[in-house]
Structure formats: C-alpha cells, structure tokens
Design an enzyme around this catalytic site. Structure first.
Site, PDB file in Angstrom:
ATOM      1  N   ASP A 133       0.874  -1.174   0.000  1.00 42.78           N
ATOM      2  CA  ASP A 133       0.000   0.000   0.000  1.00 42.78           C
ATOM      3  C   ASP A 133       0.908   1.220   0.000  1.00 42.78           C
ATOM      4  O   ASP A 133       1.692   1.415   0.931  1.00 42.78           O
ATOM      5  CB  ASP A 133      -0.883   0.032   1.250  1.00 42.78           C
ATOM      6  CG  ASP A 133      -1.975  -1.021   1.213  1.00 42.78           C
ATOM      7  OD1 ASP A 133      -2.315  -1.490   0.113  1.00 42.78           O
ATOM      8  OD2 ASP A 133      -2.496  -1.371   2.284  1.00 42.78           O
ATOM      9  N   ASP A 175     -13.687  -3.799  -1.888  1.00 42.21           N
ATOM     10  CA  ASP A 175     -13.546  -3.592  -0.446  1.00 42.21           C
ATOM     11  C   ASP A 175     -14.941  -3.708   0.159  1.00 42.21           C
ATOM     12  O   ASP A 175     -15.799  -2.851  -0.095  1.00 42.21           O
ATOM     13  CB  ASP A 175     -12.967  -2.201  -0.144  1.00 42.21           C
ATOM     14  CG  ASP A 175     -11.556  -2.031  -0.700  1.00 42.21           C
ATOM     15  OD1 ASP A 175     -10.874  -3.057  -0.884  1.00 42.21           O
ATOM     16  OD2 ASP A 175     -11.144  -0.879  -0.936  1.00 42.21           O
TER      17      ASP A 175
END
Length: 253
Positions: A11, A130
């Site tokens: 990330d 998500d």
C-alpha cells in the site's frame, strides 16, 4: 491440484509503503522499490502495488515508481490506484505492470471493465472489492475511495457483475478483518468465491501461519494476500509456503 499463490501487498501513500488498521492510522514501512525487490527474491508469487492515496486525492498513479518497481521483478505485478480510463491502463501496462486493479473507477464506470478486457484481455483486469458487513449483518456493502464511501452496492452482486463484464480476477478485501490479525474473513471470502468462476484473492486480517491454511482450505480462494505480517518481518514468504506444503497444498517453492 491448483497451485495456491502467496501475494504481498504494497500500500503506497505519497511514494512510501504504509500499513494501517481498518484503513486508518497509517505507519511508514519503507521504499516500495526496495520492498518489492526483497519479496521477489523471497519467493512471492506476485506483488500487488496499490497507490492508496491516488484515487482520493485525484492524482495519477506514480508511473515512475511503478516503472522502477517493475524493473526489479521477475514475477507478475498488479498495480492499482487512480486508474480512471483506458489511457491509464495503457500507461501502467507500458510502465511494466502485468495486471491493473480498479476499484472506485469501476463502480463509477462499469463499462471501463468491459473496455479494458476487450483492449488488453481479461487476464489484465483485476477488480478490487472492499467489502464491509452491513449493520443488519445481512450481507456486505462495497466501499470505495480507500474505504471512505459506502456505495450501498451489495458485494456479492457486484462480484457477479464484474465477472460478466470481463474481469479476470477479484481482489477481495474484508474491511472488517483488515489489520486486525485475527484471520481472514472466511464467510465473506466464501460467499464471493463460490459466486464467481474467476480467481479470488483473499485479503485482510491475516495474523499468523494458520490463517493462510484456513482461508485456502475453508474457502475457494485461489490466493492469499498479506501486508503487515511480511512488512514487519513477523513471517517470511518461505515460512508460509513451507507450512502450506506440509498442510498438503500445492505451492511454488
């Protein structure tokens, strides 16, 4: 027997690898190029590179960092974050990525999935989902913009739709499990992976060796993704693969 994949996730926020809990409280972990190179040597099957600030801040993905990262790798690289159109797909693939992950932009413009699959092939198109359990506990909603916006879309229905549009893979993150280290979300992963016929990468919640075995044994996930466990050297990819081999899984050593 299908070979199961172990995938570290980078990330990236403002050019640095970060890790948080439930998508917040981000800690700096290091340089993406160096970390990707390390995982490549360690035996990772693939690497996922997500520019987590790109969509929210309306920036283009950092193509130079992608290029430098791709130059160090001999395994597939999936890149996501700030991919808004076919030109972005083309630019990132030219920079050295093997697959492109789309999330917020696919929700806003589902035709992007279809167009990308037609232009570059389904194998290049990954849709990141998500998901978070609804307050009534009946199903999961899809969130976008780094988990900031609840779309109200049902995650299972969306998974079904992206497959029909031409996605070649789903990167499924449980926002409820993310960063908790209490294990992958078996229920959510199972529901999605049994709904679609394309590979599903399970993400969010891994905290120990047995969690890798659990998700690959108790769901139809094709791969397990982890970040903090690897970034903070709590486990090595080699340890995970040796464990899975002993448990009877087919893995690439």
């Amino acid at each position: 027997m299908i070979t199961k994949r172990i995938i570290p996730c980078l990330d990236v926020d403002m050019g640095r690898v970060v890790k948080g809990v439930n998508f917040v409280n981000l800690k700096d972990v290091g340089d993406p190029v160096e970390i990707a190179e390390f995982y490549n040597k360690e035996g990772a099957d693939e690497i996922v590179f997500l520019d987590i600030s790109a969509t929210h801040e309306g920036r283009a993905t950092m193509i130079d960092v992608v290029r430098k990262t791709a130059e160090k790798l001999f395994i597939p690289l999936t890149v996501g974050g700030g991919i808004k159109n076919i030109n972005d797909f083309r630019d990132i693939l030219r920079a050295g990525a093997d697959k492109i992950s789309v999330n917020s932009s696919a929700i806003r413009n589902p035709k992007l999935i279809k167009k990308a699959a037609e232009c570059f092939g389904s194998q290049c198109v990954v849709v990141a989902i998500d998901g978070k359990k609804r307050k009534d506990k009946d199903g999961w909603n899809v969130f976008i913009n780094g988990g900031r916006i609840d779309t109200g879309l049902d995650a299972i229905e969306w998974a079904r739709k992206v497959e029909k549009l031409g996605a070649g893979e789903i990167l499924l993150t449980s926002m409820d499990a993310d960063g908790t280290k209490e294990g992958y979300d078996l229920e959510f992963t199972n529901e999605v992976s049994k709904t679609v016929n394309i590979p599903v990468i399970a993400s969010g919640g891994c905290g120990k060796l047995k969690h890798f075995g659990e998700i690959l044994k108790k769901s139809s996930a094709d791969a397990a993704l982890a970040a903090s466990l690897f970034h903070f050297k709590e486990l090595s990819i080699e340890e995970v693969k040796n464990y899975l081999k002993k448990e009877g899984f087919s893995v690439r050593l």
